[in-house]
Each structure stands twice: as structure tokens, then as C-alpha cells.
Enzyme design. Structure first.
Site, PDB file in Angstrom:
ATOM      1  N   ASN A  84     -39.825  27.197  51.556  1.00 53.43           N
ATOM      2  CA  ASN A  84     -39.006  26.848  52.368  1.00 53.43           C
ATOM      3  C   ASN A  84     -37.313  26.577  51.602  1.00 53.43           C
ATOM      4  O   ASN A  84     -37.416  26.779  50.664  1.00 53.43           O
ATOM      5  CB  ASN A  84     -39.228  25.195  52.634  1.00 53.43           C
ATOM      6  CG  ASN A  84     -40.632  25.422  53.625  1.00 53.43           C
ATOM      7  OD1 ASN A  84     -40.711  26.149  54.713  1.00 53.43           O
ATOM      8  ND2 ASN A  84     -41.858  24.816  53.415  1.00 53.43           N
TER       9      ASN A  84
ATOM     10  N   CYS B  14     -45.780  30.513  58.320  1.00 53.85           N
ATOM     11  CA  CYS B  14     -44.598  30.953  59.117  1.00 53.85           C
ATOM     12  C   CYS B  14     -44.537  31.924  59.853  1.00 53.85           C
ATOM     13  O   CYS B  14     -44.387  33.180  59.581  1.00 53.85           O
ATOM     14  CB  CYS B  14     -43.354  30.685  58.127  1.00 53.85           C
ATOM     15  SG  CYS B  14     -41.856  30.678  58.835  1.00 53.85           S
TER      16      CYS B  14
ATOM     17  N   CYS C  96     -39.727  27.808  65.980  1.00 51.44           N
ATOM     18  CA  CYS C  96     -40.641  27.758  65.028  1.00 51.44           C
ATOM     19  C   CYS C  96     -41.666  28.517  65.483  1.00 51.44           C
ATOM     20  O   CYS C  96     -42.315  28.027  66.485  1.00 51.44           O
ATOM     21  CB  CYS C  96     -40.875  26.439  64.585  1.00 51.44           C
ATOM     22  SG  CYS C  96     -42.402  25.912  63.752  1.00 51.44           S
TER      23      CYS C  96
END
Length: 266
Positions: free
Chosen positions: A65, A74, A206
Site C-alpha cells: 500500500n 487487491c 476498490c
């Protein structure tokens, strides 16, 4: 080392193609530097990938991140890696390995889908108050921790401020969680806003959050069991559909991926 800047529906990453040895390195400091939007390239995360030796279509992925923390899952990062692998190795169907979990990927032009595995789901985990009104948060693990609140109007929520408060809620200690606010927009549509742990900000999209949103919305009877369109802040929706061989356990999340630019690290 050469890099690519790639985004999946607005969720952007710096991508480095390396070796299997690079996957074992700690890239935390590099991630903080490169992901800085003022003094670096600017991104939500740094992704390192490598073609593994034991199969021609198996790619290892490590994701960090923007704050240097490790991302165990992710969805958009995986989709970005798959697009680049399609260009580099002429692959259209492949397997990506991230934090020891295998994810299938399908690349059709710039549309990329990857699988996400769903773990524990906990409804009504805790309440948090915004502008004097309590909201229930459900949790769904989609390879990483997510909590989801159903709201009447996602645009009326300050996702950055409220998301930061919920991300640090004592019920989520010690590591916190990604935070999603969702709104029903039809029998097979949702609107979403997501505060991402590790980025420590609201992001435009996301992938794992879209899957968590659909899982919780399905439990609450807001959407059906077929494909759901998830409208995000980038105005580039993601689609989430069940993997029919593993219903309730595995979902496909897909959408466009864009190669922005490439360069060489100084």
C-alpha cells in the site's frame, strides 16, 4: 528498473516486473517513496510481479500500500498485473499468486476479470455514529478485511472522515479494516464509496471492496445472485459475478484497466 503506471477503474498502481527473488524483498520504503503524489510517481500502491518458473501461466504478485504496509489482496492490482502479463507473455488466461492465494485472471482486450475468495461474513458487527445517526457495519473478508454499511445516499457521507473513524474502531483493532458505504441502485446495481486502509484515504475504486459490497448486499436482500454492477467514485463501474463452480465462496470482479505511462526509476 523500468516501471509502469496502470490503473484499474481509477485505482492506480506503480508496477515493477521483477524476478522470484524480488517477490521476497521488502518494498515498504520504496512504496512510500514512489506512491507519494507530491514527491514520487503517485499511486495507491506499489505492485511487484514475476513469472514463476514452475508453470508458463503462473505469476507471483506482491502488493504494498501507499503507506508501505502489505496488501494481502487487491483486486484492482491483480487486474493491472494481468493486463501487463497479457502484453508481456501473450497470456489471456492465467493464475496470479498473491499472499499464497491463487487467483484466476481473464483478459479480453482491456476488460480484465480476476477471482476473489470470500471468507468469514459477520452481519451487524458494530455500530458507528455519523451526524447523530447510528449505522450498522457488517464485515466480509474477501482476502482482506472489509466492513460495509448500507446507507440511503452514499453522496451524503463524508467517506474520508467517517471512513477514517470507522477504520480505527475498537472493534477492528489492532489492524483496522477497509471501510465501504453502499447504496442500492436497482436489483443488480450498487453505488459504493470506499476508504482504503493502507492508502488511508478514499480511493476511486476498490476491487475487493466491490466484492465485499456485493456479498453483504446479497445477504441483506438488496441484490440477486447474478452479476451486479458496482458504481464507484471513478464513474467506471466494476462488475461482480459469482463463480458458478464455487458459489458463495468465489467471485469474479472485472472492469477496464488502463496503461497510463511507463518510465525508468532514477
Amino acid at each position: 528498473m523500468k516501471f509502469r503506471k496502470v490503473h484499474g477503474a481509477g485505482n492506480d498502481f506503480v508496477l515493477l516486473a521483477g524476478s522470484s527473488e524480488d517477490l521476497r524483498k521488502d518494498w515498504s520504503g520504496t512504496a512510500r517513496t514512489l506512491c507519494s503524489r507530491r514527491i514520487g510517481i503517485g499511486a495507491d500502491g506499489l505492485v511487484v510481479s514475476a513469472l514463476l518458473d514452475n508453470a508458463p501461466d503462473l505469476i507471483g504478485v506482491a502488493c504494498f500500500n501507499a503507506d508501505g504496509s502489505v496488501a494481502t489482496m487487491c483486486g484492482n492490482a491483480l487486474r493491472c498485473v494481468a493486463l501487463c502479463a497479457a502484453a508481456d507473455y501473450s497470456l489471456r488466461d492465467m493464475t496470479l499468486v498473491m499472499s499464497g492465494v491463487k487467483h484466476k485472471a481473464l483478459v479480453r482486450d482491456t476488460k480484465v476479470e480476476v477471482t476473489a475468495e470470500v471468507g468469514a461474513v459477520d452481519l451487524r458487527l458494530f455500530q458507528a455514529v455519523w451526524n447523530g445517526r447510528p449505522f450498522w457495519f457488517d464485515s466480509a473478508n474477501t482476502g482482506t478485511e472489509h466492513v460495509v454499511a448500507v446507507v440511503e445516499d452514499v453522496d451524503a457521507i463524508d467517506a474520508a472522515v467517517f471512513g477514517r473513524l470507522v477504520r480505527n474502531h475498537h472493534q477492528l483493532a489492532p489492524i483496522g479494516s477497509n471501510v465501504n458505504f453502499i447504496q442500492a441502485a436497482g436489483p443488480s446495481e450498487l453505488k459504493i464509496r470506499t476508504y482504503e486502509r493502507g492508502v488511508e484515504a478514499e480511493t476511486l475504486s476498490c476491487g475487493s471492496g466491490a466484492v465485499a459490497a456485493v456479498v453483504i448486499a446479497s445477504h441483506r436482500g438488496l441484490v440477486g445472485k447474478d452479476e451486479v454492477t458496482v458504481h464507484n467514485e471513478s464513474s467506471t463501474p466494476l462488475t461482480v459475478r459469482p463463480h458458478w463452480d464455487r458459489p458463495g465462496r468465489t467471485y469474479w470482479v472485472g472492469g477496464p484497466v488502463t496503461h497510463v505511462f511507463e518510465g525508468a526509476l532514477a
